[in-house]
Design an enzyme around this catalytic site. Structure first.
Site, short mmCIF file in Angstrom:
data_model
loop_
_atom_site.label_atom_id
_atom_site.label_comp_id
_atom_site.label_asym_id
_atom_site.label_seq_id
_atom_site.Cartn_x
_atom_site.Cartn_y
_atom_site.Cartn_z
N CYS A 11 32.39 37.58 39.16
CA CYS A 11 30.93 37.51 39.02
C CYS A 11 30.54 38.49 37.91
O CYS A 11 31.39 39.19 37.38
CB CYS A 11 30.20 37.77 40.33
SG CYS A 11 30.34 39.42 41.01
N CYS A 85 28.99 33.68 36.45
CA CYS A 85 29.30 34.38 35.19
C CYS A 85 29.30 33.43 34.01
O CYS A 85 29.64 33.80 32.90
CB CYS A 85 30.62 35.14 35.28
SG CYS A 85 32.08 34.13 35.48
N CYS A 89 34.23 33.37 31.47
CA CYS A 89 35.56 33.34 32.06
C CYS A 89 36.46 32.46 31.19
O CYS A 89 36.17 31.28 31.00
CB CYS A 89 35.51 32.81 33.49
SG CYS A 89 37.07 32.97 34.36
#
Length: 137
Positions: A11, A85, A89
Site C-alpha cells: 500500500c 498504490c 508496483c
C-alpha cells in the site's frame, strides 16, 4: 529457493492495510507462507489505530516499521497484493497480482479501522485457501 509460497502486500505508506494483511497472513499461515509488506511511499510509523485494532484480536504489530517497495521484493514474491498504490508496483511476467480495494485507515480512529481489519482477515483467509495452505489452528 523456498517451497513455501511468498506473498507481498503493498500500500502507499505501508502503515495500515499492508501491515495488517501481512500480520494476518503470518498469524493464520503459521510459518507456511513467506510474508512481506512494503509501501510505495512509506510513512514514519505504523498507524496507531491499526496497531490497536490488531491488538484487539491478539496480533501485535507494534514493533513493525514501514518499508520501501523494492523491485527485488516483487521479484521474490509469488503473489503481489496491492491496496491502493496504483501503478507504482512493478509488474513481472509469471507473478500473480491482486488488487484489493479497501478503505484507507490513515487518519481514522480504531472504530473505523476495525471493519477494514476484519475485511482484510476475510480476504487473507481466502488467499490461504487459494494457495492451498491450511490455516494454523
Amino acid at each position: 529457493m523456498s517451497d513455501k509460497p511468498s506473498v507481498l502486500f503493498v500500500c502507499v505508506h505501508n502503515a495500515g492495510r499492508s501491515q495488517m494483511a501481512a500480520a494476518w497472513l503470518s498469524h493464520l499461515g503459521g510459518g507456511r507462507v513467506e510474508v512481506r509488506s512494503a509501501g510505495s511511499s512509506p510513512g514514519d510509523q505504523v498507524n496507531p489505530a491499526a496497531v490497536e485494532a490488531m491488538a484487539e484480536v491478539g496480533i501485535d504489530i507494534s514493533a513493525e516499521v514501514p518499508k520501501i517497495l523494492t523491485v527485488d521484493a516483487v521479484k521474490e514474491s509469488d503473489v503481489c497484493v496491492t491496496m491502493g498504490c496504483g501503478d507504482s508496483c512493478p509488474v513481472f511476467p509469471g507473478k500473480r497480482y491482486l488488487d484489493w480495494q479497501l478503505d484507507d485507515p490513515a487518519g481514522q480512529g480504531v472504530a473505523a479501522v476495525r471493519p477494514i481489519r476484519d475485511e482484510i482477515e476475510r480476504r487473507v483467509r481466502g488467499l490461504l485457501d487459494e494457495l492451498g495452505v491450511p490455516e494454523r489452528r
